[in-house]
Design a protein around this motif. Sequence first.
Motif, mmCIF file in Angstrom:
data_model
loop_
_atom_site.group_PDB
_atom_site.id
_atom_site.type_symbol
_atom_site.label_atom_id
_atom_site.label_comp_id
_atom_site.label_asym_id
_atom_site.label_seq_id
_atom_site.Cartn_x
_atom_site.Cartn_y
_atom_site.Cartn_z
ATOM 1 N N ASP A 125 33.340 19.455 -1.122
ATOM 2 C CA ASP A 125 32.572 19.266 -2.348
ATOM 3 C C ASP A 125 32.921 20.355 -3.354
ATOM 4 O OD1 ASP A 125 31.235 17.060 -1.353
ATOM 5 O OD2 ASP A 125 29.589 18.263 -0.538
ATOM 6 N N GLY A 126 32.835 20.015 -4.618
ATOM 7 C CA GLY A 126 32.999 20.998 -5.672
ATOM 8 C C GLY A 126 34.438 21.251 -6.067
ATOM 9 N N LEU A 127 34.559 22.086 -7.101
ATOM 10 C CA LEU A 127 35.862 22.473 -7.641
ATOM 11 C C LEU A 127 36.085 23.955 -7.384
ATOM 12 C CD1 LEU A 127 35.724 20.693 -11.117
ATOM 13 C CD2 LEU A 127 36.955 19.936 -9.091
ATOM 14 N N HIS A 128 37.333 24.336 -7.282
ATOM 15 C CA HIS A 128 37.718 25.726 -7.106
ATOM 16 C C HIS A 128 38.579 26.127 -8.294
ATOM 17 C CE1 HIS A 128 36.487 25.465 -2.875
ATOM 18 N NE2 HIS A 128 37.096 24.288 -2.870
ATOM 19 N N ARG A 129 38.338 27.316 -8.819
ATOM 20 C CA ARG A 129 39.195 27.838 -9.878
ATOM 21 C C ARG A 129 40.347 28.580 -9.228
ATOM 22 N NH1 ARG A 129 36.881 30.613 -15.053
ATOM 23 N NH2 ARG A 129 37.023 28.468 -15.717
ATOM 24 N N VAL A 130 41.583 28.235 -9.621
ATOM 25 C CA VAL A 130 42.769 28.884 -9.079
ATOM 26 C C VAL A 130 43.652 29.371 -10.212
ATOM 27 C CG1 VAL A 130 42.787 27.559 -6.925
ATOM 28 C CG2 VAL A 130 44.063 26.716 -8.897
ATOM 29 N N LYS A 131 44.489 30.349 -9.904
ATOM 30 C CA LYS A 131 45.486 30.850 -10.847
ATOM 31 C C LYS A 131 46.801 30.169 -10.526
ATOM 32 C CE LYS A 131 43.229 35.308 -10.768
ATOM 33 N NZ LYS A 131 43.311 36.666 -10.231
ATOM 34 N N VAL A 132 47.439 29.619 -11.536
ATOM 35 C CA VAL A 132 48.763 29.011 -11.367
ATOM 36 C C VAL A 132 49.783 30.120 -11.608
ATOM 37 C CG1 VAL A 132 50.367 27.244 -12.185
ATOM 38 C CG2 VAL A 132 47.897 26.787 -12.177
ATOM 39 N N ARG A 133 50.551 30.459 -10.577
ATOM 40 C CA ARG A 133 51.522 31.547 -10.674
ATOM 41 C C ARG A 133 52.903 31.060 -11.090
ATOM 42 N NH1 ARG A 133 49.193 36.245 -11.526
ATOM 43 N NH2 ARG A 133 47.561 36.648 -10.038
ATOM 44 N N ASN A 134 53.316 29.887 -10.608
ATOM 45 C CA ASN A 134 54.549 29.282 -11.106
ATOM 46 C C ASN A 134 54.419 27.780 -10.997
ATOM 47 O OD1 ASN A 134 55.718 28.365 -8.564
ATOM 48 N ND2 ASN A 134 56.271 30.492 -8.180
ATOM 49 N N LEU A 135 55.213 27.095 -11.806
ATOM 50 C CA LEU A 135 55.077 25.657 -11.956
ATOM 51 C C LEU A 135 56.448 25.041 -12.145
ATOM 52 C CD1 LEU A 135 52.944 23.350 -12.413
ATOM 53 C CD2 LEU A 135 53.064 23.913 -14.835
ATOM 54 N N SER A 136 56.682 23.943 -11.443
ATOM 55 C CA SER A 136 57.915 23.177 -11.627
ATOM 56 C C SER A 136 57.531 21.715 -11.723
ATOM 57 C CB SER A 136 58.876 23.402 -10.451
ATOM 58 O OG SER A 136 58.394 22.773 -9.283
ATOM 59 N N SER A 137 58.505 20.867 -11.931
ATOM 60 C CA SER A 137 58.212 19.435 -12.050
ATOM 61 C C SER A 137 57.691 18.858 -10.743
ATOM 62 C CB SER A 137 59.455 18.672 -12.502
ATOM 63 O OG SER A 137 60.504 18.861 -11.567
ATOM 64 N N GLY A 138 58.034 19.468 -9.625
ATOM 65 C CA GLY A 138 57.647 18.929 -8.329
ATOM 66 C C GLY A 138 56.528 19.645 -7.619
ATOM 67 N N GLY A 139 56.071 20.798 -8.164
ATOM 68 C CA GLY A 139 55.012 21.515 -7.481
ATOM 69 C C GLY A 139 54.642 22.806 -8.169
ATOM 70 N N MET A 140 53.792 23.578 -7.496
ATOM 71 C CA MET A 140 53.307 24.821 -8.081
ATOM 72 C C MET A 140 52.880 25.791 -6.982
ATOM 73 S SD MET A 140 49.488 23.686 -9.337
ATOM 74 C CE MET A 140 48.554 25.173 -9.002
ATOM 75 N N MET A 141 52.766 27.064 -7.367
ATOM 76 C CA MET A 141 52.153 28.050 -6.492
ATOM 77 C C MET A 141 50.822 28.431 -7.110
ATOM 78 S SD MET A 141 53.294 31.801 -5.028
ATOM 79 C CE MET A 141 53.662 32.484 -6.604
ATOM 80 N N ALA A 142 49.769 28.378 -6.299
ATOM 81 C CA ALA A 142 48.431 28.713 -6.761
ATOM 82 C C ALA A 142 47.912 29.905 -5.985
ATOM 83 C CB ALA A 142 47.505 27.519 -6.568
ATOM 84 N N GLU A 143 46.945 30.591 -6.599
ATOM 85 C CA GLU A 143 46.299 31.722 -5.951
ATOM 86 C C GLU A 143 44.804 31.567 -6.143
ATOM 87 O OE1 GLU A 143 46.093 36.578 -6.368
ATOM 88 O OE2 GLU A 143 47.691 35.484 -7.360
ATOM 89 N N GLY A 144 44.051 31.676 -5.067
ATOM 90 C CA GLY A 144 42.604 31.569 -5.164
ATOM 91 C C GLY A 144 41.948 31.538 -3.807
ATOM 92 N N ASP A 145 40.630 31.448 -3.836
ATOM 93 C CA ASP A 145 39.848 31.496 -2.605
ATOM 94 C C ASP A 145 39.556 30.126 -2.014
ATOM 95 O OD1 ASP A 145 39.753 34.264 -2.692
ATOM 96 O OD2 ASP A 145 37.959 34.271 -3.953
ATOM 97 N N ALA A 146 40.236 29.092 -2.470
ATOM 98 C CA ALA A 146 40.014 27.748 -1.933
ATOM 99 C C ALA A 146 40.421 27.720 -0.461
ATOM 100 C CB ALA A 146 40.820 26.725 -2.720
ATOM 101 N N ARG A 147 39.620 27.056 0.344
ATOM 102 C CA ARG A 147 39.939 26.919 1.768
ATOM 103 C C ARG A 147 40.860 25.708 1.934
ATOM 104 N NH1 ARG A 147 34.182 26.571 2.955
ATOM 105 N NH2 ARG A 147 34.887 24.606 3.822
ATOM 106 N N VAL A 148 42.138 25.983 2.039
ATOM 107 C CA VAL A 148 43.130 24.925 2.223
ATOM 108 C C VAL A 148 43.988 25.251 3.431
ATOM 109 C CG1 VAL A 148 43.242 24.319 -0.230
ATOM 110 C CG2 VAL A 148 44.824 26.011 0.683
ATOM 111 N N MET A 149 44.616 24.241 3.977
ATOM 112 C CA MET A 149 45.588 24.450 5.037
ATOM 113 C C MET A 149 46.767 23.525 4.797
ATOM 114 S SD MET A 149 43.070 23.119 7.952
ATOM 115 C CE MET A 149 43.919 22.212 9.176
ATOM 116 N N ARG A 150 47.872 23.835 5.410
ATOM 117 C CA ARG A 150 49.084 23.046 5.227
ATOM 118 C C ARG A 150 48.780 21.582 5.525
ATOM 119 N NH1 ARG A 150 54.668 22.993 8.301
ATOM 120 N NH2 ARG A 150 55.926 22.293 6.558
ATOM 121 N N GLY A 151 49.167 20.706 4.594
ATOM 122 C CA GLY A 151 48.931 19.278 4.745
ATOM 123 C C GLY A 151 47.683 18.770 4.040
#
Length: 123
Positions: free
Chosen positions: A26-52
């Motif tokens: 539930d809810g939204l997480h605020r993240v920092k976008v560190r780099n961005l390409s047409s196919g993806g990005m690197m984010a930084e933040g406290d979101a609980r994510v795992m590979r996949g």
Amino acid sequence: MSNVDTRQVNRDSLFLLAQLRVDGQDGLHRVKVRNLSSGGMMAEGDARVMRGSLVAVELRNIGWVEGTVAWKQDNRFGIAFVEEIDPKLARASAPAEGKGYESPRFTRNHQATKADSSRLRKI
């Protein structure tokens, strides 16, 4: 593309704030976008994510983009987009509201606002 192929994709290093939605949370997480390409990005933040993890990120001037977490290390993680985007759109400044000016009225040259000159008081 394989993991080796994607390392060769051009990336724009930048700093943007974005909203992240994680599938199953539930809810939204605020993240920092560190780099961005047409196919993806690197984010930084406290979101609980795992590979996949399935995610959606709201990028400035682009909107919501769906993707999958490709890797995670500490509070940084990579997202592989489902569909390619134009990363230059996110870098562009947001359009100004109203008359379509790029900068606030008080910073513009007085010549650019001749329509407003009728409101000026002569001393």
